[in-house]
Scaffold this active site. Structure first.
Site, PDB file in Angstrom:
ATOM      1  N   ASP A   1      46.117  40.757  49.908  1.00 41.60           N
ATOM      2  CA  ASP A   1      45.180  41.195  50.834  1.00 41.60           C
ATOM      3  C   ASP A   1      45.487  41.127  52.527  1.00 41.60           C
ATOM      4  O   ASP A   1      45.364  42.098  53.390  1.00 41.60           O
ATOM      5  CB  ASP A   1      43.828  41.020  50.632  1.00 41.60           C
ATOM      6  CG  ASP A   1      43.627  39.480  50.310  1.00 41.60           C
ATOM      7  OD1 ASP A   1      44.537  38.598  50.641  1.00 41.60           O
ATOM      8  OD2 ASP A   1      42.702  38.881  49.595  1.00 41.60           O
TER       9      ASP A   1
ATOM     10  N   ASP B   1      42.456  43.239  33.615  1.00 41.85           N
ATOM     11  CA  ASP B   1      44.036  42.893  33.572  1.00 41.85           C
ATOM     12  C   ASP B   1      43.941  41.986  32.246  1.00 41.85           C
ATOM     13  O   ASP B   1      45.088  41.575  31.889  1.00 41.85           O
ATOM     14  CB  ASP B   1      44.381  42.144  34.802  1.00 41.85           C
ATOM     15  CG  ASP B   1      45.219  43.116  35.541  1.00 41.85           C
ATOM     16  OD1 ASP B   1      45.364  44.207  35.262  1.00 41.85           O
ATOM     17  OD2 ASP B   1      46.046  42.495  36.509  1.00 41.85           O
TER      18      ASP B   1
END
Length: 554
Positions: free
Chosen positions: A447, A140
Site C-alpha cells: 500500500d 483469498d
C-alpha cells in the site's frame, strides 16, 4: 483565489498562537539536541578508558537528533479538513458516481466469517443510492464457510438496509449497532424483529464454523457450492466467482420495501502452489479487473474485513473531495485513519498510534498527502490503473462517465464463467500489472509504495479524520501479535527504503523535500531499533559498574 461558496470542503491550519508555541518548542528542542552533541564532542577525549562506548553514545544521539528533524517536516504545516455534505446532496443524484467497495479476507480461522459479513453489511448500508454501490468480497482462503455466511448476509440485507435508512442508523454494522444502541423510541418492534433475524443468521454461521465445514444437506440446498467440487486447498483451487445480488438482470434483488439492493459479488481468485499470488496486492488487482467488467465504479473503497464502517456518511465525505470543482481534479485518494474499538484503557501496546493519526498524517496532508495505509481509503479507479496527473484535466465530464445504473443483459452464469480468467494465476504474465498498473508487487507493505507511486505521478492525496470515526477495527491486544504486526511493517518499510521506490531517490524532483522527509520517518523504523537498543542497554550496564555516561551535577 478559492471560491469558498461553491467549495465542497475547506482546509484550515492550526491557530496562530498554537503555531508559535509549537515552533518555539521545536526550536528549544533543537537547541537541547545541539547541546548534547557539543557535550559529547567536548568530553570525548576526557574518557579515554571508554572511548568506544562514548563514540557509540554520540552516534546514537546524532541518529536520534537527525530522526527528530525528519519528524518535524510532517509537523510544520498541519492541515485539518471539513466537508460540506449538504452541498453535495443538492446535486442531481444522477451525477453521483458509482462506488465499488472491496472487502478483503484471507483466513476464516483468523478472520471469523461473522466478523467478515458484519463488515460487508456495514458498507452495503451506506447512506448512498443503493443502485450505485457494489460490494466485492475477496476471499483469498477460498472458504466455503465464508461464502455460506455471505449468502446468509445477502438475505439479511433485504431487511437490514431498509431498516438503516428508515431509522437513519449512523453505525451500519449490525454487531456494533445491537451492542451499543438502544431501540429507537418509535421502532422498538422493528428493532426487536431485525435483531432476531440477525441472531438467527449469527447462530447459523457460528454452527457451521464450529463444524468446520458445510454439511451435505446445505450443499444440496445451495447449488452454488458446486464451484467447490474441484477445491483442493486454500493454496490450490480454481477461480470461484459468484454474483449474489445484482450486476446481471437475472440477479436483480429488491429489499422488503421494493428498492434495489447494492450489488454483491464473491471472488476467490485462482491459487496454484507454483505461482506466487502476491498476497493482498494480488487480490486487490484481481478485484480491480473483475469489477471493471461488472460495475466499473469510478471510485473504489477498500477495507480490511476487520475494519467495519462506523459512519453511514463516509462515501459522501470522500466525494466532497473528489467532486470539488476547484481542487477535486488533483486528488487521487482520500485516506481515513485506522481506529480501533478494542483498544484497552492504557493502550500499553500503542495500538491506537495516536501521534500518527492525530498529528503526523495531518502534517503529511499539508505536504501533499498522507501515505496510503491499505484500508479505509477511497481511490479514483483510473489512478490505481496507472493514470498520470495532468493539469489540463477537468472534473466536469469525468463524473458523467459510466454513472448510469444498468444491469448487464448477459446471464449471471455466463458472465461469471467469462470473467473468471481475469482472476487466474496466469492472467498477469507479461503484463504491467503489479508494476505500472494496479497495486505494486514485491513488498509486504504494498500500500505504501502504491500511494508513493501515485503521488510521484503528480497526484495529491487527502487525509480526512472526521469527528465520528469512519472505520473501526480490531487491534492486537497481546504482545505476540503486536510484535508480528510491527515486524511486518518495519520489514516492509525497510525494503522500500532499500528499493528503487526509496523516496529519497524515486521521489526526488517529483514530490517536495518535506514530503520525502515525512515518508522517511516511517521507512527508518527498523534501523532506529539499533541505536535505541544501544542507548537502552549500554548506559544501564555502565551505571551498574559505577561509570557515568551522562553529565553529573552537584
Amino acid at each position: 483565489m478559492r471560491n469558498e461558496g461553491n467549495a465542497l470542503f475547506e482546509s484550515r491550519g492550526v491557530s496562530r498562537g498554537l503555531l508559535i508555541c509549537s515552533r518555539a518548542f521545536a526550536a528549544s528542542t533543537l537547541l537541547a539536541i545541539v547541546s548534547i552533541w557539543l557535550y559529547r564532542c567536548v568530553h570525548l577525549f576526557a574518557h579515554n578508558n571508554h572511548a568506544l562506548v562514548w563514540i557509540g553514545m554520540f552516534a546514537a544521539e546524532v541518529w536520534f537528533g537527525l530522526y527528530w528533524m525528519l519528524t518535524q517536516a510532517s509537523r510544520w504545516n498541519i492541515i485539518y479538513r471539513r466537508t460540506f455534505k449538504d452541498k453535495l446532496s443538492y446535486r442531481d443524484e444522477k451525477e453521483l458516481p458509482g462506488v465499488d467497495i472491496f472487502v478483503c479476507t484471507a483466513d476464516p480461522t483468523i478472520e471469523p466469517p461473522i466478523m467478515v459479513i458484519n463488515t460487508v453489511l456495514s458498507v452495503m448500508a451506506y447512506d448512498y443510492p443503493s443502485e450505485k454501490l457494489s460490494v466485492y468480497l475477496s476471499d483469498d482462503g477460498g472458504s466455503d464457510i465464508t461464502f455460506y455466511a455471505l449468502t446468509l448476509a445477502s438475505a439479511f440485507a433485504k431487511h437490514w438496509i431498509p431498516y438503516c435508512k428508515k431509522y437513519k442508523v449512523e453505525s451500519p454494522c449490525p454487531a456494533a449497532y445491537f451492542n451499543t444502541s438502544a431501540p429507537p423510541e418509535e421502532g422498538s418492534e422493528d428493532w426487536a424483529s431485525i435483531k432476531d433475524l440477525y441472531e438467527e443468521m449469527k447462530n447459523q454461521i457460528q454452527s457451521v464454523t464450529e463444524l468446520g465445514g458445510i454439511s451435505k444437506e446445505l450443499r444440496l440446498e445451495y447449488n452454488e457450492f458446486t464451484q467447490w467440487e474441484s477445491f483442493s486447498s486454500a493454496r490450490d483451487h480454481d477461480t470461484i466467482l459468484h454474483i449474489l445480488i445484482g450486476v446481471s438482470s437475472d440477479k436483480e434483488v429488491k429489499d422488503i420495501d421494493g428498492c434495489t439492493l447494492p450489488n454483491l459479488i464473491y471472488l476467490a481468485r485462482e491459487k496454484r502452489p507454483q505461482h506466487h499470488h502476491n498476497y493482498k496486492a494480488g487480490a486487490m488487482n484481481s478485484l480491480i479487473r473483475v469489477s471493471e467488467k461488472m460495475s466499473n465504479g469510478l471510485i473504489i473503497l477498500n477495507v480490511d474485513c476487520d475494519m467495519y464502517s462506523n459512519s453511514s456518511q463516509s462515501v459522501k465525505d470522500a466525494l466532497c473531495f473528489f467532486m470539488d470543482k476547484e481542487k477535486g481534479n488533483e486528488i487521487a485518494y482520500v485516506q481515513f485513519p485506522q481506529n480501533y474499538e478494542n483498544v484497552t484503557k492504557n493502550d500499553i501496546y500503542a495500538s491506537y498510534m495516536r501521534t500518527i493519526s492525530e498529528v503526523d498524517f495531518h502534517g503529511m496532508d499539508g505536504l501533499g498527502g498522507p501515505l496510503y495505509i491499505g484500508t479505509g481509503c477511497f481511490h479514483r479507479r483510473d489512478t490505481l490503473c496507472g493514470r498520470v496527473f495532468s493539469k489540463n484535466q477537468t472534473t466536469s465530464n469525468y463524473w458523467n462517465r459510466g454513472n448510469e445504473h444498468r444491469f448487464l443483459e448477459e446471464a449471471s452464469f455466463d458472465l461469471q464463467e467469462r470473467l473468471k480468467n481475469l482472476a487466474s494465476c496466469t492472467f498477469e504474465k507479461d503484463t504491467q500489472w503489479g508494476n505500472e498498473v494496479g497495486l505494486k508487487y514485491g513488498c509486504p507493505v504494498e500500500d505504501v509504495i502504491t500511494g508513493l507511486s501515485i503521488q510521484c505521478s503528480g497526484w495529491k492525496s487527502v487525509y480526512y479524520n472526521p469527528e465520528r470515526k469512519a472505520f473501526l477495527g480490531v487491534a492486537p491486544t497481546s504482545l505476540y501479535p503486536t510484535l508480528v504486526q510491527h515486524k511486518r511493517w518495519s520489514e516492509g518499510d525497510l525494503q522500500i527504503l532499500l528499493s528503487k521506490y526509496s523516496p529519497a531517490s524515486y521521489g526526488f524532483g517529483r514530490i517536495s523535500p518535506g514530503h520525502i522527509m515525512g515518508y522517511c520517518v516511517y521507512l527508518l523504523w527498523a534501523p532506529s531499533s539499533l541505536p535505541t537498543l544501544y542507548y537502552c542497554i549500554i548506559p544501564s550496564l555502565h551505571l551498574l559498574s559505577g561509570n557515568h555516561l551522562f553529565p553529573q551535577f552537584g
